[in-house]
Structures are given as C-alpha cells and as structure tokens.
Design a protein around this motif. Structure first.
Motif, PDB file in Angstrom:
ATOM      1  N   PHE A 147      -4.687  10.627   3.260  1.00  0.00           N
ATOM      2  CA  PHE A 147      -5.388  10.422   1.994  1.00  0.00           C
ATOM      3  C   PHE A 147      -5.649   8.956   1.776  1.00  0.00           C
ATOM      4  O   PHE A 147      -5.000   8.099   2.393  1.00  0.00           O
ATOM      5  N   PRO A 148      -6.548   8.656   0.870  1.00  0.00           N
ATOM      6  CA  PRO A 148      -6.810   7.233   0.585  1.00  0.00           C
ATOM      7  C   PRO A 148      -5.548   6.546   0.061  1.00  0.00           C
ATOM      8  O   PRO A 148      -4.749   7.149  -0.640  1.00  0.00           O
ATOM      9  N   ASP A 149      -5.421   5.272   0.462  1.00  0.00           N
ATOM     10  CA  ASP A 149      -4.220   4.529   0.059  1.00  0.00           C
ATOM     11  C   ASP A 149      -4.223   4.273  -1.439  1.00  0.00           C
ATOM     12  O   ASP A 149      -5.268   4.175  -2.072  1.00  0.00           O
ATOM     13  N   CYS A 150      -3.026   4.132  -1.930  1.00  0.00           N
ATOM     14  CA  CYS A 150      -2.864   3.757  -3.351  1.00  0.00           C
ATOM     15  C   CYS A 150      -2.465   2.296  -3.372  1.00  0.00           C
ATOM     16  O   CYS A 150      -1.432   1.910  -2.804  1.00  0.00           O
ATOM     17  N   LYS A 179       0.870  -1.184   0.000  1.00  0.00           N
ATOM     18  CA  LYS A 179       0.000   0.000   0.000  1.00  0.00           C
ATOM     19  C   LYS A 179       0.893   1.216   0.000  1.00  0.00           C
ATOM     20  O   LYS A 179       1.841   1.302   0.783  1.00  0.00           O
ATOM     21  N   ARG A 236       0.953   4.899   0.895  1.00  0.00           N
ATOM     22  CA  ARG A 236       0.144   5.795   1.725  1.00  0.00           C
ATOM     23  C   ARG A 236       0.796   7.166   1.746  1.00  0.00           C
ATOM     24  O   ARG A 236       2.024   7.291   1.658  1.00  0.00           O
ATOM     25  N   GLU A 267      -4.071  15.094   7.919  1.00  0.00           N
ATOM     26  CA  GLU A 267      -5.016  14.454   6.998  1.00  0.00           C
ATOM     27  C   GLU A 267      -4.332  13.300   6.292  1.00  0.00           C
ATOM     28  O   GLU A 267      -3.201  13.437   5.827  1.00  0.00           O
ATOM     29  N   SER A 298       0.176  11.335   3.333  1.00  0.00           N
ATOM     30  CA  SER A 298      -0.656  12.098   4.270  1.00  0.00           C
ATOM     31  C   SER A 298      -0.081  13.485   4.481  1.00  0.00           C
ATOM     32  O   SER A 298       1.087  13.751   4.184  1.00  0.00           O
TER      33      SER A 298
END
Lengths: 919, 219
Positions: A176-179, A166, A168, A174, A170
């Motif tokens: 952010f959604p994982d890639c 993953k 990740r 905040e 941030s």
C-alpha cells in the motif's frame, strides 16, 4: 624581477576576484577545489579531505600543495594532519569527525605570509537513523463506516540530520502507499484500512547516513479496534422497583465485529461506581436490565464496548444517563421516641411528645405521604384505640398516667411500612445501662455503655446541648440492642452535652443513665469573679459564682485562688470545683491583699479579675477585750474614788464645803426688824463678788497671809471668839442668833484680804454672847453695829427669795471660790455640815451654828495637845451638839482628821494670837 | 500390537513436540485461523456490498434501484463468472476445487469492479468502491493464503493484476448499467456462497484437529 611579476599577477588575481560577479566560483575554478564536496559524515568516524590545486594556478601564482593550510572555521588545523600527496594535492585527515565544523577551508600561504582562501566546503556531521522500536497500532472508529489506524513508534536517538520516517504496510502480494508522518517522527495515521486480512506494518527511517527499518508488525486491523462507545443510551424503569432497563445502539455492525459490554452505575450523589458482572454482558446486545437496585433511587448509567473476543481496546465510556427506580413500600418503620413533659401538665396527666425520625431514602423507598400513630392504653383493655394521621414527624398527646403502646406506620404511594412500637410505661423501673462513658473521636463523640443483664431490644440515646439560658433541645438516636456504643455526629466542640441512654426492653424501658461530655475542651472563656464576703484580721472569706456552662468550655477541674500582698509572693490555693466559698487564713492584719481566681479545665485555665481587700486591724472581739476591762477598771476606780470620797466626805466637806451660817436665819435678823432681811439677802446675791463672800469672812481670813493681819484687824475676831464661846450655853433663841451673826459679820469683812480687813475694821457688828463656853463664864455681851451695811441689804434680799435653795447656791459659789485655798482650816468641815443641815432643816440651823462656833473655839484648845485630848474635846462637842441639836453622828467621826492639819490653819493662829481670853 | 503402536506414537509425539519447527506449527495452526479470517472477511464484504450496492443502484437510477427489478441475464454478461451453479454440484466439489473456483471468480470480479470504480462519478461512491475493491483484493489474497495453508496449489489463471479481457464496450448506457447491475448481483451471490463455503471449511478444519494431524504427520 620574477617576484615583481609574481606580485603583479597576484594583485591582478585579487582584483579579478573582487570584481568578478561570481567571485568564488571564479576563484575555485581558477585555483582549486576540495574533495569531497559537502560531505555528510557520521559522528565519530574518520574523514579525509583533499584539496586539489589547478594547474593554472601553479603556473601563474607559483602555488604548490606544500603551501596549503587547512582551517576549520577560523581555526588552523594542525600540520600533523596534513599530507602532501603530490605537487597539487594536499590531504587532511580527521580521526574523529566530532572535531569538525563548517566551513572546512583550504587556504594557501602565498610567499609564506599572505593567506589566501582557495576553497571551502560545508561539513555535516550526524548519525545514521536507529531502528525504530515499539511499533504499535490502534484502529480508531471515527464513524459508522470509517476507521483509521494510528501507529506509533519510538524513533530512537537524535541523528542531527534530516531523517525521513515512513510507515509502510502491505499484504503478501500488495504494498500500500506509504504513510508519511506530518510534523512528527513517531506516529502516523492510515486512513484506509482493510479488515480481516493480516497486514504487515513496519517503519522505515532514512537519512543521508543510512536507513533503518523496524521489526514488522503483522496484525489483522480488526483485532486492534477501539470502537466508538454505544450511542443513544436510555434508561427505562419497569414494574419491578429494583430493576432498570438500559438500551443503546452500537456503531458497529455485527458483520464487522461482535461486541461485548461493560455497564457501570452509581447512585446520584455517590461517587463510587458499581459494575454489572462482565460475564452478564459478554455477548452482543443492545439492551440490558440492571437488577438489584434500590427502590425509588436515581441511578447513573454508563456503558462501553469492545470486540467480543477481547482483541482490541475498550471504547470510551458512553455518556451518562440517569434513571429512577419505581417506588416500593417502606422497608422499615421509623424510629420513634417520646419526651414526656410532666412539668406543664396537670397532675396525673402527661404531655407526651412523640417524635420520630423520617426514614432514610433507602428505607422510605418513595415519598412518605403520612404517618399513622396508634395509641393503645395497655392498663385498661376496654379503652378504645386512638388513631392519628400525621404528616410531620412529631405528635403531642395529653395522656393520663398509665402504660401505653404506641404504634407508628409510615405510608407511601405503594404501601405501609412495618410498624414501629414504643411502650410508654408509667415508670422507668427496669435496669439501666451500666458504665456509661464517652470518648471523642475526631469530629464525633463516641458513647459507650455496658448492657444490662437482661435482653435489650434497642437503646435510645438522647443528647442535648446544655445551656444556661435556654432549655436543652433533645436530640436522640436509636441503636440496636446488640451494640454497646455509637458515634454521635454533629457535636460541637467546647460545648457541654448531656447524654442519656435508655435501654428498651420487650416489656418496658429501663431508667436513663446520664453523662455529661465534651467533644473537645478548651480553657474557660473567662475566670471567676471573686469577692470577699467577710474580712477579718487574719482571714477573709471569699465567695464567687460558678461559671456558666457557656463560659466553662470544659469540665472545671479545680479553682485556684491566687492572693498576695502588694509586695509579697503570690500564694496559690487549689479549691474543689464544687465550692463557691473559701476562707483564706493566716493573713496579715491591716494589709492590702490582691486576690484573683483561676478556673481550670483539662485544656487550660483562665484567671478572673483582681479583687483587693484590706484585712482589719483588730480581730473580732479584740476591741471588746480591750475596752471592757478598761471600762471596768475605770468604773472600779471611780467606784473606789466615790467610796473614798464618801468615806472621807466629812473631810472633803470641811475643805470645800464649810458650813456657812445663814444670816437670814440668824436671830439677829429677826432681832432687828427694821431691816428687811430678805431684801438684804437678795441684794447680796446680786453683788456676788462682794456680797457672797461676806458670809465667810472667817475663811477669807484664813486664806490671807497671817502676817498681813494686824493686831487691830484681829480685834474683832477676838470679840467674835468671845461671843462664840459665850453663845455655847444657849440652846435656842438669842444664843443661836448671836452665833449666826458673827460669821456674817466676818463675811462682810473678808471679801479679799484687804476687803476683809477693811470690812472687819469698818463694819461693826453687834455680837451677842449669851453663854460662855462650857468651861467659861458666859459673857453677857451684846453689842450692836452702828452701820447700815450691805450685809443688811443682803439679808433683805435673801428674804425676798426665801428659798433654802438660794442660800445653798450661795454657799456653793462660795465653796468654789475657795477650793484652791488651804483646806487645813478647821472650820471647813463645820461649814459642810452646816450646809447639809441647812438642807435638812433650816430651823435646826440655829442651834447647830452654835455648836459650830463652840467647835471652833474648842480647836484652839486642842492645839499643842495630844490627839486624844482633842478627840475627847470633840466628842464632848458632839455630845453637846446631839444634846441640843440634831446632828448626824458620822460627821463627828470625821473631825479628828481635820484636827491633824490644824497647826497649818490660820484661824487657830489668829485665834491664838488674839487669844481666847478664857483659856 | 495396536496398543503398542499407540504407545510408540504417543512417545514419538512427546519426543518430537519440542523439536517441531515453530514456523511449521504456526503455519499449520494458521490454516484454521485464516479460514476463520476469510470467512469473517466474506461476511464483512457481504455487509459492505449490501450498503454499497444500494448506493450504487441508486446511483444507476431506476429501474435498477427498484427492489423487484430482475432483468434477464444477457449473453454479454456471461463473461462475469456466475455463481448460479447447482448447489448440490457445488457441494460435490472438493475443497480445493471450490477454493480455486472462488479464487478465480473473485479475481475476475475484482477486475470488472476496478473498471466500474474508474467510471463512477461521485467521489464518495468512488471512495467506497475503492475501499471495497481493496477488501475484495484482500479476500482474493486470503483465499490464496487458505489454499496455500492447506497445501493446495494456486490455480493457474490470470496472475497478477488481471486486465479486463476483451471487454467490448457497451453499446449503450443502459446495457452498461445492466452489466454493472449483474456484476453487483453476481458478487452478492458469490459472497453469500463463499461465506457458506468457509463456514463449512472452518468446521472441517478446527485448529485442534490440525495440530494433531500435524503431529501425526511429523511422526
């Protein structure tokens, strides 16, 4: 009983097991299970599994933990790894999970024999994830407003397990959604990124054995941007011929980031890029003027950009755009040279071919529209300057001999070039270059020279391919005065080039120095054809033609003549290449030689065809040397022989040419007029075998064996002798004729031995003896033959001919006939004399015959005497002859010789036999 | 006395230089950097908003997309923080007060913007609004970072995700559009003024000066 029940129950279990739709679970539930269920194990760790039997099975099947056996796949696990924990639990321990495999089964050995599977588990062995390393990110600009960030990392070792990665990122407050990467485990692309905020990026790797996290990467995405390359690049030319203006559009707004640029360019056709200094383009812009370019040259441009502060990445190079700089006036005059052709022009006039080279593009600076040629006669200032406008690169002039200054200007749209000046002098009287030499360098031929002492403006190097078939087409090149060597390009290997270098001075030109050179040599393409020019006994002159330039393929260093006899060793002679003739010496005479010739260059040689020749048997003059002496010797011998014969002619004559009295001249013939003597003579001629011999009856008698003569036969001779001796006294008239008649009579007698006898016996001749021998009393006997015989016929015939020559011939024939006979006959010389005399004078013959007869008669007298006596006698005879007749003295001298042989002759014997009556 | 003092200061600075905690150093150094970054972000947001506003006003339709459309500010729009404070007054404020005002304003604006984002019809516009919101969120964070780096406390306010406080539903669609119009307009004004603020702050706190001050403080 119990065991039977046990077996029954066991069988029931088996049936139940087989029939059950969920057999395994039924069995597991009923008999036991393994803890842990489906473990995931780290490779290399230790592992313990427990097999727990159900109480029901213990009761029903009489099964205990001690009966449990463990198996991996179908392989039994050694008992040492088992441990019975209690009645229902057995454990197995593995120190290293790498020995494990799926399935691990717990089995029971019922009654120690039948193996029954209780439970099995799947064992998964793997590794926990490694910490991802080398995380790096790049923001790609996709469109004007769209950026994506791609991060890559090193996922570490293979875990053998399903591992999730993953990406990740941030902000401080905040996340952010994982890639989640798709299909790969080492990169991921985030599509929504925010600039100008530091973002923490990291990678998490997770699998059943654990989790690992990379070191975080804190970055403001704006600092890792790879922008799109500038678009809509265009190139425009301005007024200046060395400047092109480049314009483009940027994809990125200045509000996002400011850019710096790189501009590169190259000439079309060239591969090397040049670059505008980066500090000139380090600020945001959308255009740039590239300077220092060549006029009238097409350039290719390309541009790229990146964030102005250098953070991030360079964009790709933009698409290439071309532009052409404006024209400019030519930067220099064309190189000019002349070729003066004096051969095809009238006397005191030159055909001058002015040739010049088109300017190179960077010198022409545009399209050359025309050339302006100006010719000024320097020798006469008054003559007008001639101008010509030419579009080609050559011009031919007819000029009287003199000194001229030729000026050439090239002109394009913008302007004219500086002039090129060439002096055409009357003669090349200035100093030439020295030490001209060549050296091949790969595909180029280097020509070097040593400069003359005075200052040289430039050099002209002319070269041409030497050919035997066509004229040398001159190529040329100009080198500056400070160089002392240039490379000639386009030179073909194996070809002969004639290179000439002229130095050009400020006030004229030096004479040219030439050298022949090859870029590369090969062996000749054929060998020389050798022939003989002359072949002698021990030497041969060989000739050949030089190879043509095309055949040589290099400098002929030498010729080699190889010659040999058919079975002999080959002899090798090396000949200077300038020669076309060579003399082979010390050859064997009358021998077949094979000769061939080899031409050699530095790089090899080739042999020509064989030529064979045969040396002569005799040398020059040798035959002459043999023949001439031989001839001379022969001549000498002949001469000596002739001399000998001449000296001994009397003797010879005596032998082969006895004097035969001619009956036709005899007095008897005249004396008996009723018989036409001439007629007789003639008939005698025709009846050669008989008639001709009738003359020499005396000789015939000699030839015959004396024994054959009978007493009777000799009688007539006796008579004859008497007559002869008596006729001596008469100097003319009857005496002569009687002398003549007696041989004739004997001739008719003596054809052959017998014939002679017959004739002598039958034919009757009258003999008139007028006089006796000097010492004897002449007998006046006159007898006459009664018969009319062929002799008379012959006398008549001889009259018909009436030529002395005929009589001569007759006698000759006679001589031939008697050549083989004994020459000792004393009469023979007498006959010869007769003959000569006959030639001399027929009239004299009569007297002479008388003499002969007397000679004959005298010889018998000398027989048995001393020589002196004989000679004395002969001299007396001679005296008599000379007194009465014309007799040559030398003939007389010969007489003694014949006297020597006299004893052998028949006649004296016959005479003796018959005997001279007076003696 | 003076020269002696300077000498001791220099000596101490030299002695302490290696001993200074790296973290402190980078944090302090980062103040100037984060101000620059915040300024860049403000400029970037301005740039984004320029295109976004045009697109959005077109989406709202006439008369909002007319260049000279300048409606009066309604009372209900007062809840959107206004940047129409007198410039001199604004300049008279301390850095801290200005930063805090910015922080509060953008936090509020972000809340309204997110509401707006949820109502937009077109996907493309929504995507851009979302992106803008994210960027604006970044700006709020950046300002917070600048304030902390300069040692100012974060203003107490609607911490965390601010919820739009008691937004009375617009009585009609036009008024709602008027709200959106004013929201964008106020955003533009705020961003324009923030850019000036950060530019000024950037000049006031150059990195070199920060370092020197840090050394002096360490001494």
């Amino acid at each position: 009983m119990f065991s039977r029940w046990n077996w029954v129950a066991y069988g029931f279990y088996l049936v139940l097991n087989i029939c059950s739709p969920d057999a395994s679970s039924g069995l597991v539930q009923s008999c036991g299970h393994i803890i842990p269920e489906s473990p995931v194990l780290a490779l290399g760790s230790n592992f313990t599994a427990l097999c727990i039997l159900n109480e029901s099975c213990l009761d029903f099947g009489n099964i205990y933990a001690s009966q449990i056996i463990w198996k991996i796949k179908n392989r039994l696990v050694p008992k040492e790894q088992y441990r019975e924990i209690n009645r229902t639990v057995s454990s197995v321990t593995f120190n290293d999970t790498s020995a494990l495999a799926t399935p691990l089964t717990c089995n029971i050995l019922a009654d120690g024999q039948i193996e029954q599977n209780i439970y099995g588990i799947t064992v998964t062995v793997g590794l926990p994830p490694e910490k991802p390393k080398n995380l790096s990110c790049i923001v790609h600009q996709v469109s004007r407003f769209t950026y994506v960030m791609t991060c890559t990392w090193n996922p570490g070792r293979h875990t053998f397990l399903d591992t999730q990665f993953k990406l990740r990122y941030s902000w401080p407050e905040e996340i952010f959604p994982d890639c989640i990467p798709k299909d790969v485990n080492n990169s991921c692309t985030i599509t929504d990124i925010q600039f100008f905020v530091n973002t923490e990026i990291w990678v998490e790797a997770t699998n059943a054995l654990g989790q690992a996290e990379s070191d975080p990467l804190v970055v403001d995405p704006i600092d890792i941007v790879k922008p799109l390359s500038p678009q809509n690049v265009s190139v425009s030319s301005g007024v200046l011929p060395t400047v092109l203006k480049l314009s483009w559009e940027n994809w990125i707004s200045d509000a996002v980031m400011t850019l710096k640029f790189n501009i590169r360019y190259r000439i079309v056709g060239d591969t090397n890029w040049m670059e505008v200094p980066s500090e000139d383009t380090a600020s945001p812009r959308t255009s740039f003027s590239v300077q220092g370019l060549r006029p009238y040259t097409e350039y290719v441009f390309s541009i790229r950009c990146m964030k102005e502060d250098g953070e991030g990445y360079w964009s790709d190079w933009s698409e290439e755009k071309t532009g052409i700089t404006p024209e400019d006036q030519p930067s220099k005059g064309p190189p000019i040279w002349r070729i003066i052709d004096t051969s095809r022009s009238p006397a005191s006039c030159w055909t001058v071919h002015l040739v010049w080279k088109a300017l190179k593009p960077f010198e022409a600076n545009g399209v050359i529209l025309q050339y302006e040629v100006t010719v000024r006669d320097k020798s006469s200032l008054s003559s007008p300057v001639k101008k010509y406008n030419v579009t080609s690169t050559n011009h031919t002039l007819q000029l009287p001999e003199g000194t001229y200054e030729v000026t050439l200007i090239a002109r394009n749209n913008v302007g004219a070039s500086p002039p090129s000046v060439l002096l055409i002098p009357a003669s090349n009287s200035k100093a030439p270059v020295k030490n001209l030499r060549t050296l091949p360098k790969h595909d180029k031929l280097w020509v070097g020279w040593t400069a003359p002492n005075s200052y040289v403006l430039k050099y002209v190097i002319e070269w041409c391919l030497v050919s035997s078939s066509s004229d040398c087409i001159i190529e040329w090149q100009i080198a500056l005065g400070d160089v002392q060597g240039i490379d000639l390009k386009g030179i073909k290997p194996f070809k002969c080039y004639l290179i000439t270098v002229y130095p050009l001075y400020a006030d004229g030109q030096g004479s040219g120095q030439s050298v022949k050179a090859y870029l590369k040599q090969d062996r000749p393409s054929k060998g020389p054809t050798v022939q003989t020019k002359k072949v002698g006994k021990a030497e041969a002159v060989l000739t050949w033609n030089h190879l043509t330039v095309e055949e040589q393929n290099g400098f002929i260093r030498n010729y080699t003549i190889l010659y040999k006899t058919i079975d002999g060793n080959e002899t090798v002679v090396t000949v200077d290449p300038s020669k076309t003739e060579y003399t082979l010496s010390s050859l064997t005479s009358d021998t077949l030689y094979t000769v061939r010739m080899m031409a050699s260059t530095d790089n090899g040689s080739r042999t020509g065809p064989d030529f064979t020749f045969t040396t002569q048997k005799f040398g020059k003059g040798e035959i002459e040397a043999i023949v001439v002496p031989v001839c001379l010797a022969f001549l000498l011998i002949v001469l000596l022989g002739v001399l000998f014969c001449f000296n001994k002619r009397d003797l010879i004559k005596k032998h082969i040419w006895p004097i035969v009295p001619d009956p036709s001249k005899s007095n008897i013939a005249q004396w008996s007029p009723q018989v036409p003597a001439k007629h007789n003579f003639n008939s005698k001629d025709q009846m050669y075998p008989e008639g001709s011999f009738t003359d020499v009856s005396v000789v015939e008698i000699e030839a015959d064996d004396k024994k054959s003569f009978s007493e009777q036969d000799l009688k007539p001779f006796d008579l004859l002798k008497k007559e002869k001796s008596t006729s001596e006294g008469h100097s003319s008239g009857i005496g002569g004729s009687s002398c003549m008649s007696s041989p004739r009579q004997s001739v008719s007698d003596s054809d052959e031995g017998e014939t002679t006898q017959n004739t002598s016996s039958t034919v009757q001749y009258s003999t008139v003896v007028l006089n006796g021998y000097r010492d004897q009393t002449p007998l006046q006997v006159f007898s006459r033959s009664e018969s009319t015989q062929p002799l008379l016929d012959s006398e008549e015939r001889s009259e018909d001919h009436s030529g002395g020559a005929d009589t001569t011939e007759q006698r000759q024939q006679y001589f031939r006939q008697n050549g083989g006979q004994d020459e000792t006959n004393t009469d023979r010389p007498c006959f010869e004399r007769t003959k000569q005399i006959t030639h001399a004078n027929e009239e004299d013959l009569v007297g002479f015959v008388q003499l002969q007869i007397s000679g004959q008669s005298s010889q018998p007298l000398g027989l048995g005497m001393e020589k002196n006596t004989q000679e004395a006698a002969l001299s007396r005879v001679l005296q008599t002859c000379t007194e009465g007749q014309t007799v040559r003295p030398e003939t007389v001298e010969e007489n003694p010789l014949s006297v020597d042989e006299m004893p052998k002759s028949y006649l004296p014997q016959t005479v003796r036999q018959g005997g001279y009556m007076p003696q | 006395g003076d020269s002696w003092g300077i000498f001791t200061f220099l000596c101490a600075a030299l002695c302490n230089l290696p001993a200074l905690p790296a973290l402190n150093c980078s944090e302090e150094l980062g103040a100037g950097q984060s101000i620059q970054q915040t300024y860049d972000l403000t400029r970037y947001l301005e740039h984004q908003l320029r295109t976004l506003a045009g697109t959005y006003l077109n989406y709202l339709g006439p008369p909002f997309n007319e260049p000279d459309f300048n409606p009066p500010r309604l009372a209900r729009a007062e809840r959107v923080p206004s940047a129409t404070v007198d410039l001199d007054l604004w300049r008279g404020l301390t850095d801290n007060a200005r930063l805090a005002a910015n922080y509060r304003a953008y936090s509020r604006l972000l809340c309204y913007l997110r509401v707006l984002d949820g109502q937009v019809g077109t996907a493309e516009l929504r995507h851009r609004l979302t992106h803008f919101c994210a960027s604006l969120q970044g700006l709020v964070l950046s300002i917070g970072g600048v304030m902390s780096s300069l040692g100012y406390p974060l203003p107490a306010g609607p911490a965390g995700p601010p919820t739009p406080p008691s937004t009375p539903a617009a009585p009609n669609d036009f008024l709602k559009k008027m709200d959106d119009f004013w929201l964008l307009k106020e955003l533009q004004t705020w961003l324009w003024r923030s850019a000036k603020d950060f530019n000024r702050l950037k000049k006031k706190v150059p990195p070199a000066v920060v370092t020197l001050r840090l050394e002096a403080r360490g001494f």
